[in-house]
Scaffold this motif. Structure first.
Motif, PDB file in Angstrom:
ATOM      1  N   GLY A 308      11.357 -44.010 -30.428  1.00 20.39           N
ATOM      2  CA  GLY A 308      10.166 -44.810 -30.681  1.00 20.39           C
ATOM      3  C   GLY A 308       9.144 -44.143 -31.575  1.00 20.39           C
ATOM      4  O   GLY A 308       8.186 -44.785 -32.016  1.00 20.39           O
ATOM      5  N   TYR A 309       9.318 -42.867 -31.856  1.00 21.27           N
ATOM      6  CA  TYR A 309       8.485 -42.152 -32.821  1.00 21.27           C
ATOM      7  C   TYR A 309       9.392 -41.621 -33.924  1.00 21.27           C
ATOM      8  O   TYR A 309      10.508 -41.153 -33.652  1.00 21.27           O
ATOM      9  N   TYR A 310       8.894 -41.673 -35.158  1.00 22.13           N
ATOM     10  CA  TYR A 310       9.747 -41.346 -36.290  1.00 22.13           C
ATOM     11  C   TYR A 310       9.036 -40.366 -37.226  1.00 22.13           C
ATOM     12  O   TYR A 310       7.857 -40.525 -37.534  1.00 22.13           O
ATOM     13  N   ASP A 311       9.794 -39.347 -37.657  1.00 23.85           N
ATOM     14  CA  ASP A 311       9.323 -38.401 -38.662  1.00 23.85           C
ATOM     15  C   ASP A 311      10.212 -38.529 -39.888  1.00 23.85           C
ATOM     16  O   ASP A 311      11.439 -38.676 -39.760  1.00 23.85           O
ATOM     17  N   VAL A 312       9.596 -38.471 -41.063  1.00 26.95           N
ATOM     18  CA  VAL A 312      10.367 -38.525 -42.304  1.00 26.95           C
ATOM     19  C   VAL A 312       9.991 -37.327 -43.164  1.00 26.95           C
ATOM     20  O   VAL A 312       8.813 -36.961 -43.272  1.00 26.95           O
ATOM     21  N   ILE A 313      11.002 -36.706 -43.764  1.00 30.87           N
ATOM     22  CA  ILE A 313      10.811 -35.516 -44.589  1.00 30.87           C
ATOM     23  C   ILE A 313      11.607 -35.683 -45.877  1.00 30.87           C
ATOM     24  O   ILE A 313      12.767 -36.121 -45.854  1.00 30.87           O
ATOM     25  N   LEU A 314      10.991 -35.323 -46.986  1.00 34.18           N
ATOM     26  CA  LEU A 314      11.672 -35.342 -48.277  1.00 34.18           C
ATOM     27  C   LEU A 314      11.409 -34.011 -48.962  1.00 34.18           C
ATOM     28  O   LEU A 314      10.257 -33.613 -49.155  1.00 34.18           O
ATOM     29  N   LEU A 325       5.364 -38.602 -36.542  1.00 36.42           N
ATOM     30  CA  LEU A 325       5.027 -39.432 -35.386  1.00 36.42           C
ATOM     31  C   LEU A 325       4.578 -40.843 -35.774  1.00 36.42           C
ATOM     32  O   LEU A 325       3.590 -41.366 -35.258  1.00 36.42           O
ATOM     33  N   LEU A 326       5.325 -41.456 -36.668  1.00 34.84           N
ATOM     34  CA  LEU A 326       5.077 -42.856 -37.003  1.00 34.84           C
ATOM     35  C   LEU A 326       5.657 -43.726 -35.890  1.00 34.84           C
ATOM     36  O   LEU A 326       6.728 -43.439 -35.354  1.00 34.84           O
ATOM     37  N   GLU A 327       4.964 -44.796 -35.543  1.00 36.73           N
ATOM     38  CA  GLU A 327       5.338 -45.575 -34.368  1.00 36.73           C
ATOM     39  C   GLU A 327       6.185 -46.798 -34.689  1.00 36.73           C
ATOM     40  O   GLU A 327       6.457 -47.611 -33.802  1.00 36.73           O
ATOM     41  N   ASP A 328       6.623 -46.912 -35.920  1.00 37.73           N
ATOM     42  CA  ASP A 328       7.424 -48.071 -36.315  1.00 37.73           C
ATOM     43  C   ASP A 328       8.491 -47.614 -37.304  1.00 37.73           C
ATOM     44  O   ASP A 328       8.173 -46.948 -38.293  1.00 37.73           O
ATOM     45  N   ARG A 329       9.736 -47.971 -37.048  1.00 39.27           N
ATOM     46  CA  ARG A 329      10.821 -47.515 -37.910  1.00 39.27           C
ATOM     47  C   ARG A 329      10.692 -48.076 -39.326  1.00 39.27           C
ATOM     48  O   ARG A 329      10.898 -47.351 -40.312  1.00 39.27           O
ATOM     49  N   ALA A 330      10.328 -49.344 -39.432  1.00 42.01           N
ATOM     50  CA  ALA A 330      10.180 -49.945 -40.757  1.00 42.01           C
ATOM     51  C   ALA A 330       9.062 -49.256 -41.538  1.00 42.01           C
ATOM     52  O   ALA A 330       9.171 -49.050 -42.757  1.00 42.01           O
TER      53      ALA A 330
END
Length: 352
Positions: A308-314, A325-330
């Motif tokens: 339910g929490y999402y981290d993205v790394i580039l 800790l974004l709360e929405d996958r989209a």
């Protein structure tokens, strides 16, 4: 005979006691009066409104002033306001004794490659109002912006002073080239604000700003950027010990405010260490990690799913961008596709 001597002694005691009593009823200025000479060198006690700087309890020694702060010392030596007086000499502090002036916060300044602090106090002639002037030479525009940004009051409205500035009460805080300035007032009203601003404007006119740009700010894309939300962290960005030399900003994505960051390392090995630190953090929280190539098939992309929490790394080259800790996958997928790629390649012009 003995009785006579006794009466004589009692009489003398009575006379002495009476004299002491009468003397005690007479005001003696030499006993109770204040010597004006003893007050000439005393700095009136005060507690400025909105003061961020912690003033030490004991007397402050004047430290060895680095060569780079000589300009600020000369400017503060000539600071004046009609109806005001200076409180003591201009004071200078180096990295070795900065703690004497801002005990408890010196280490944070030093982490931004602090060079020197120049300080002077002002007071009205009647000693009822005060202005404290702090000019921090941070050596580079990056360092000056960094300490300004992490100490900035998030609720204060920005002002067109220096490169960036704001007012809190009658006190002013601004970033000006390699300098971070605090001009702190003891009260908050229009009259004192006008006096404090006059000091600020004198400082800006007298201290140079070389005008060099800040490359890190250029990496933060302008589209959707929340004004005055940019920050630069020398260490421990966003609470992550592995994130060093990191720029961050808030972006408005539809009705959601998102914080993104980009860590700018000296080389690929530094970026490798940041990615490794992030992987370890995701592993510690049991995240499901998806690894894929970056945009155009270069670099590396990490997507962490923590129920339910999402981290993205580039990561590309020596830069690592991301959001935590974004709360929405989209939303996380949108940030990864639309915001992060520009931060590891090219962005907008930095403040100059």
């Amino acid at each position: 005979m003995e009785r006579a001597l006794s009466w004589l002694v009692l009489g003398l005691v009575g006379i002495t006691g009476g004299a002491v009593y009468l003397s005690g009823q007479t005001y003696d200025e030499s006993l109770f009066g204040l010597d004006p000479a003893s007050l000439a060198s005393v700095t009136p006690a005060r507690l400025p409104v909105n003061t961020i700087v912690v003033v030490p309890a004991g007397p402050t020694r004047v430290g060895a002033r680095p060569r780079q702060t000589d300009g600020a010392a000369g400017v503060l030596a000539s600071v004046s306001l009609p109806g005001w007086r200076t409180l003591g000499d201009v004071e200078g502090f180096s990295p070795t004794n900065l703690y004497e002036k801002i005990n408890g916060r010196a280490e944070q300044y030093i982490s931004y490659d602090f060079v020197g602090l120049t300080y002077r106090g002002l007071a009205t002639d009647d000693g009822t109002r005060f202005i404290d002037v702090y000019v921090y030479d941070m050596g580079t525009p990056e360092g000056a912006f960094g300490i300004y940004s992490v100490e900035r009051d998030p609720d204060a409205e920005g002002l067109p002073l220096g490169r960036r500035g704001y007012r809190s009460g009658s006190s002013f805080f601004l970033w000006h080239g390699t300098y971070y300035m605090q001009v702190l007032a003891s009260d908050a009203d229009d009259a004192l604000t006008a006096q404090t601003r006059r000091v600020v404007e004198d400082l800006l006119q007298s201290l140079p700003d070389a005008g060099s740009t800040v490359p890190g700010l250029a990496l933060l894309s302008a589209a959707g950027l929340v004004a005055d939300s940019e920050k630069y962290y020398a260490n421990n960005a966003l609470g992550f010990g592995f994130l060093t030399h990191t720029w961050s900003a808030d972006y408005q994505v539809d009705d959601v405010r998102v914080t993104v960051f980009v860590s700018t390392q000296a080389d690929d090995a530094g970026a490798d260490a940041v990615v490794a630190g992030y992987r370890s953090y995701l592993d510690d929280f049991g995240a499901k990690i998806t690894v894929s190539p970056g945009p155009g098939g270069t670099g590396e992309s990490l997507f962490g799913d923590m129920d339910g929490y999402y981290d993205v790394i580039l990561r590309q080259g020596s830069r690592v961008a991301g959001a935590a800790l974004l709360e929405d996958r989209a939303l996380a997928e949108h940030v990864a596709a639309r915001l992060l790629p520009a931060m590891v390649t090219d962005g907008r012009d930095g403040d100059g």
